[in-house]
Design a protein around this motif. Structure first.
Motif, PDB file in Angstrom:
ATOM      1  N   ARG A 130     -14.724 133.111  88.615  1.00  7.52           N
ATOM      2  CA  ARG A 130     -14.081 133.588  87.391  1.00  7.52           C
ATOM      3  C   ARG A 130     -13.231 132.509  86.718  1.00  7.52           C
ATOM      4  O   ARG A 130     -13.014 132.565  85.517  1.00  7.52           O
ATOM      5  CB  ARG A 130     -13.214 134.808  87.702  1.00  7.52           C
ATOM      6  CG  ARG A 130     -13.994 136.013  88.191  1.00  7.52           C
ATOM      7  CD  ARG A 130     -13.092 137.209  88.452  1.00  7.52           C
ATOM      8  NE  ARG A 130     -13.839 138.358  88.941  1.00  7.52           N
ATOM      9  CZ  ARG A 130     -14.062 138.615  90.222  1.00  7.52           C
ATOM     10  NH1 ARG A 130     -13.570 137.785  91.144  1.00  7.52           N
ATOM     11  NH2 ARG A 130     -14.748 139.669  90.601  1.00  7.52           N
ATOM     12  N   GLY A 131     -12.694 131.561  87.508  1.00 11.90           N
ATOM     13  CA  GLY A 131     -11.850 130.516  86.918  1.00 11.90           C
ATOM     14  C   GLY A 131     -10.859 129.947  87.912  1.00 11.90           C
ATOM     15  O   GLY A 131     -11.100 129.920  89.124  1.00 11.90           O
ATOM     16  N   HIS A 160      -6.894 130.053  89.435  1.00 13.65           N
ATOM     17  CA  HIS A 160      -5.806 131.012  89.637  1.00 13.65           C
ATOM     18  C   HIS A 160      -4.614 130.277  90.255  1.00 13.65           C
ATOM     19  O   HIS A 160      -4.775 129.431  91.136  1.00 13.65           O
ATOM     20  CB  HIS A 160      -6.266 132.151  90.548  1.00 13.65           C
ATOM     21  CG  HIS A 160      -7.602 132.714  90.154  1.00 13.65           C
ATOM     22  ND1 HIS A 160      -7.751 133.619  89.127  1.00 13.65           N
ATOM     23  CD2 HIS A 160      -8.856 132.452  90.617  1.00 13.65           C
ATOM     24  CE1 HIS A 160      -9.042 133.909  88.989  1.00 13.65           C
ATOM     25  NE2 HIS A 160      -9.734 133.210  89.877  1.00 13.65           N
ATOM     26  N   SER A 200      -3.979 133.385  85.721  1.00 16.96           N
ATOM     27  CA  SER A 200      -5.388 132.986  85.850  1.00 16.96           C
ATOM     28  C   SER A 200      -5.865 132.381  84.548  1.00 16.96           C
ATOM     29  O   SER A 200      -5.445 132.799  83.464  1.00 16.96           O
ATOM     30  CB  SER A 200      -6.276 134.187  86.200  1.00 16.96           C
ATOM     31  OG  SER A 200      -6.047 134.614  87.521  1.00 16.96           O
ATOM     32  N   GLU A 260      -9.575 131.740  82.856  1.00 15.23           N
ATOM     33  CA  GLU A 260     -11.005 131.955  83.021  1.00 15.23           C
ATOM     34  C   GLU A 260     -11.778 130.679  82.699  1.00 15.23           C
ATOM     35  O   GLU A 260     -11.278 129.775  82.021  1.00 15.23           O
ATOM     36  CB  GLU A 260     -11.463 133.100  82.117  1.00 15.23           C
ATOM     37  CG  GLU A 260     -10.849 134.445  82.491  1.00 15.23           C
ATOM     38  CD  GLU A 260     -11.436 135.579  81.671  1.00 15.23           C
ATOM     39  OE1 GLU A 260     -12.433 135.335  80.954  1.00 15.23           O
ATOM     40  OE2 GLU A 260     -10.909 136.697  81.755  1.00 15.23           O
TER      41      GLU A 260
END
Length: 586
Positions: free
Chosen positions: A317-318, A320, A332, A334
């Motif tokens: 998702r990316g 964090h 977070s 993305e």
């Protein structure tokens, strides 16, 4: 030859000739069988050393003896649950070779996302039992096992006063979306062990309900289902082991125990495999689930919200961000918000969008390359998934018009081949550009060396010129003082001349007034004496004027020489400044 080929590659000049020669010996019809075996081994060793480069550490005596007697050495590789396996290695065994061998031993069919890591743990007294003070360093596939073991030994020797544990650990480099489709039992087990390890370390901050559920699932995986869990002698130790310490301190121990028991008793119908899969599913659904974690230090934070030390989690998702103590999820970013990223040996940076505004964040870490590789892999997976969807969409529309599924494959294959050719062309062009830049760098280095030598020569010349100027200046000062002395002597002589002329005039008047013969004779003698003195004074004066004139000529010549040398010195200094500017620009 076998020993050399196993420890270092040949140079480019001799490499082709050497490999051709060894290949000829290895496949020659008249070659002795023992020599043929050695030649085949040498050929394989050449291929490996050319790919991986030379050994960093000098091979140990036991490595050389093992190579020459066709034996294999052994070492231990650990897993995150403290189990281990023994692998074999020789002088030329790399990390990639060891991963392949280990995967074969444990029957792991899909191991592309796994690798070896160097685990370092400092133990000093009270900290020996603490979990989480380990540091995991990803190892390059071309690193030699012999070099790693040599580095472990030297690192232990260097750390005086503290016990440094170094070991090889086998774990995943990153979790990819395609992992969810893998059903290999060993793959699932190793993924579970790694996620469990990260969870127990506190890398997955969760609420009380999730923490109780995850702890109950781990206990079920460990001991299966039993009717009366509190009667189990291991129950208390299992609770402490599977509940993260930072979560455990949020409420009383007995409250945790009752909550976990109630959840555990509802799992009677679950098998160990079901509990393992459910544990993986709960962590996977978290925004930062299936992450790999890196401990970094903040360098540049444009927003000013991040603490000094940060834990980065990277998943599909990316990126964090977590506060390490107490463990807390912060923010977070993305994948689509990360515009650019890069790394050096000591740092990593992200150019990303926060609340619609682009900011550049920098962090200090030695694992910058691993962070960038993980991010790039997830981005590539996303792009590949989009490309596959687009391709399948176009294929579906084609099939709806006519059944041309057979005809749909050649264009795709052709497109794939074309893409491969384009990428190969880009790689070749990049290689050529890299070679050009390397040649230019060598040329610039040579030019800088020549300029440095010229600069040193000019500095020596300037030093000698300064010495000459100093000598000329002292000579000029000496001549000037001599000239001043002559000037003062000339002034004295002029005064004496005036005095004598006055005296002569008075003597002539006295001669006219006196008529006596005796007196006249006496005055004539005085006059003659006075005239002689005047003549000698005039000669001395003329001589002094000539000396003064010559001194003035010498002084003028010295001034000219001094002026010329000062100009030369200024020109040399300007030239040195230009050379230094050119050097700094180079």
């Amino acid at each position: 030859m076998y020993l050399c080929a196993s420890s270092m590659p040949p140079s480019k000049d001799i490499g082709a000739y050497l490999s051709e020669y060894v290949h000829y010996i290895a496949h020659g019809a008249t070659t002795d069988s023992d020599v043929r075996v050695l030649a085949l081994n040498t050929l394989n060793a050449l291929k490996r050393s050319v790919k991986a480069g030379p050994r960093v550490a000098i091979p140990a005596r036991e490595e050389i003896e093992a190579l020459l007697t066709s034996r294999k050495l052994t070492t231990i590789v650990f897993f995150l649950d403290e189990t281990f396996e023994e692998i074999t290695y020789d002088m030329a065994t790399t990390v990639a070779d060891a991963v392949e061998e280990l995967a074969g031993i444990i029957k792991l069919s899909v191991y592309s996302s796994f690798s070896l890591f160097e685990c370092r743990k400092i133990v000093n007294g009270s900290k020996s039992s603490e979990v989480g003070n380990e540091e995991y360093i990803g190892l390059d596939d071309n690193k030699y096992i012999g070099d790693l073991l040599s580095e472990f030994k030297s690192a232990k020797d260097r750390n005086k006063g503290e016990i440094l544990h170094c070991k090889l650990v086998f774990k995943k480099r990153l979790f990819r979306e395609s992992d969810e489709a893998v059903t290999d039992p060993m793959f699932v087990q190793l993924s579970y062990v790694q996620l469990q390890h990260d969870y127990i370390l506190g890398n997955y901050p969760v609420g009380r309900d999730d923490a109780a559920q995850l702890t109950a699932l781990q206990i079920l995986v460990e001991i299966g289902f039993i009717d009366n869990p509190e009667s189990c002698v291991e129950w208390i130790s299992l609770l402490e082991r599977f509940l993260p310490r930072q979560v455990a301190i949020t409420r009383a121990k007995r409250d945790w125990e009752l909550d976990i028991i109630s959840r555990y008793q509802l799992m009677e119908h679950l098998s160990k495999d079901d509990a393992r899969n459910q544990f993986l599913r709960i962590l996977r659904t978290l925004p930062y689930g299936n992450s790999v974690f890196f401990s970094v230090r903040k360098i540049d934070d444009p927003i000013g919200l991040l603490p000094g030390r940060i834990i980065l989690g990277i998943n599909k998702r990316g990126v964090h961000f977590f506060r390490p103590v107490p463990k807390e999820y912060l923010h977070s970013a993305e994948l689509r918000d990360i515009m650019q990223f890069g790394s050096s040996n000591t740092a990593v940076f992200f150019k990303m969008r926060v609340a619609g505004v682009l900011h550049i964040f920098q962090f200090e870490t030695k694992q910058g390359e691993e962070i960038c590789v993980a991010l790039q892999t997830h981005i590539n997976d996303v792009m590949l998934r989009r490309y596959s969807k687009a391709r399948s969409g176009s294929a579906t529309s084609t099939v709806s018009q006519n059944d041309v599924s057979q005809a749909d494959k050649p264009p795709n294959a052709e497109m794939y081949d074309k893409r491969v050719q384009e990428l190969s062309k880009v790689v070749d062009e990049s290689q050529k550009k890299a070679d050009q830049l390397r040649d230019e760098l060598q040329r610039k280095t040579q030019q800088e060396r020549e300029m440095q030598e010229e600069l040193e020569g000019l500095k020596d010349t300037l030093q000698s010129e300064r010495h000459i100027i100093k000598e000329v200046t002292s000579e000029r000062d000496r001549l000037k003082s001599l000239c001043d002395e002559k000037e003062s002597s000339l002034q004295v002589a002029l005064v004496e001349k005036n005095r004598l002329e006055t005296k002569l005039t008075n003597g002539q008047g006295q001669e006219n007034n006196t008529k006596m013969d005796l007196s006249g004779n006496h005055c004539e003698r005085d006059t003659l004496t006075t005239v002689g003195s005047v003549n000698s004074g005039i000669e001395m004066l003329t001589k002094l004027e000539e000396e003064l004139k010559s001194c003035r000529k010498e002084l003028a010549a010295s001034k000219e020489v001094s002026k010329k040398l000062i100009m030369e010195r200024n020109m040399l200094e300007q030239r040195i400044q230009r050379l230094e500017r050119a050097k700094s620009e180079e």
